[in-house]
Design an enzyme around this catalytic site. Structure first.
Site, mmCIF file in Angstrom:
data_model
loop_
_atom_site.group_PDB
_atom_site.id
_atom_site.type_symbol
_atom_site.label_atom_id
_atom_site.label_comp_id
_atom_site.label_asym_id
_atom_site.label_seq_id
_atom_site.Cartn_x
_atom_site.Cartn_y
_atom_site.Cartn_z
ATOM 1 N NE ARG A 1 17.977 49.542 116.668
ATOM 2 C CZ ARG A 1 18.737 49.733 117.736
ATOM 3 N NH1 ARG A 1 19.002 48.701 118.541
ATOM 4 N NH2 ARG A 1 19.232 50.927 118.016
ATOM 5 C CG HIS B 1 15.378 47.205 123.259
ATOM 6 N ND1 HIS B 1 15.059 47.775 122.058
ATOM 7 C CD2 HIS B 1 16.731 47.353 123.393
ATOM 8 C CE1 HIS B 1 16.147 48.254 121.477
ATOM 9 N NE2 HIS B 1 17.180 47.995 122.274
ATOM 10 C CD GLU C 1 12.246 47.170 120.445
ATOM 11 O OE1 GLU C 1 12.987 48.010 120.985
ATOM 12 O OE2 GLU C 1 12.556 45.962 120.355
#
Length: 321
Positions: free
Chosen positions: A239, A286, A268
């Site tokens: 994360r 991601h 994000e």
């Protein structure tokens, strides 16, 4: 006999959508953007279950007002920091995640980041595509090998274990920190460190694979970076909130951290602009779990959780009480 009503907040892969159609009366989000707070409450009215993603923020106010018909909410993710678990428990709504379903895919990306950061892949690509490739020299894009190096893993869960398995094939020495040591049949010869500070001091490569919690938030900061060996390489597929961006960027600029490979970012999809101009970073948007196999498995696991609760059983991946 009528089917249970399931709210879905995005479109999933075809096998998952086919199962939804077969088992449920689906209320789908047909927009290109997530439902807002009021839309989520409205679409949940009278439904039995919800299948959501990390883009859906379920706070205490949501659970205060959500329909009493909702019995279970499954998130199509391993992380569940976007859900107020305490508020859900107060309403007796089961919350389940997709633990372990994307571990192999995320571990693959972790090794990609380790290799790309250590072998200066971004710089090499940029040089080649810009036409700047010059005659060979001994100093040309010199990087660092993985073989024989200490890989420190912060968080030895499903992903951390899969990373360790892969890293061993590169001849890396595995050390780790977690809340408690794991059995040898799980982690093999990996060395456990009771204190994260002790792990940091010996980690030539560092992989962040822990969930974001109050204890792990901003784990990488100016203070902890100073504990790491000079020239360390850091990768993060967990994360973005585990890292203080300004501190890591400063260390990358100074060379205190040789390189970084990052697949996740705080806030994000917004990216800290300080990363953009750095040549010693390898950045991905991601995509750790973005494989057909992983995304399908996650959707199926989410539906397994919903099926179980609606049948009066405990969800296999229950995360609240």
């Amino acid at each position: 006999m009528s089917k249970p009503i399931l709210v879905t907040t995005t479109r999933f892969l075809d096998p998952v959508e086919a199962r939804i159609d077969q088992q449920y009366e689906a209320r789908r989000n047909h927009k290109d953007t997530p439902f807002n707070h009021d839309e989520l409450l409205a679409v949940a009215e009278g439904s039995d279950a919800m299948l959501i993603t990390p883009s859906d923020r379920l706070d205490s106010d949501f659970f205060k007002h959500v329909s009493s018909s909702v019995k279970v909410i499954a998130t199509h993710s391993v992380g569940y920091e976007h859900i107020d678990l305490h508020a859900a428990s107060e309403r007796k709504i089961a919350i389940a995640n997709t633990q372990g379903a994307n571990s192999n895919a995320t571990a693959d990306i972790t090794l990609l980041l380790l290799l790309a950061a250590s072998r200066r892949a971004y710089e090499a690509q940029e040089l080649l595509r810009s036409g700047g490739w010059k005659p060979w020299s001994f100093s040309h894009l010199i990087g660092w090998e993985l073989t024989g190096k200490v890989l420190g893993i912060v968080g030895m869960g499903h992903v951390g274990q899969a990373v360790a398995f892969r890293a061993r094939s590169f001849g890396m020495k595995i050390h780790y920190f977690d809340q408690a040591p794991l059995s040898e049949d799980v982690v093999g010869d990996a060395v456990y460190h009771e204190k994260p500070e002790d792990l940091l001091r010996i980690s030539q490569f560092l992989s962040l694979n822990a969930p974001e919690t109050a204890d792990t938030r901003h784990f990488i900061n100016a203070k902890t970076i100073e504990l790491l060996p000079p020239g360390v390489i850091i990768v993060n597929t967990a994360r973005g909130g585990l890292v203080v961006d300004e501190d890591l960027i400063a260390a990358l600029k100074s060379g205190r951290v040789a390189a970084a490979g990052l697949d996740v970012f705080e806030g994000e999809p917004n990216l800290h602009p300080g990363y953009v101009g750095l040549k010693n970073t390898f950045l991905l948007p991601h995509i750790g779990g973005a494989t057909v196999e992983a995304v399908t498995a996650m959707g199926m696991q989410a539906l397994d959780n919903i099926d179980a609760v609606l049948a009066g059983r405990t969800a296999p991946s229950l995360v609240n009480i």
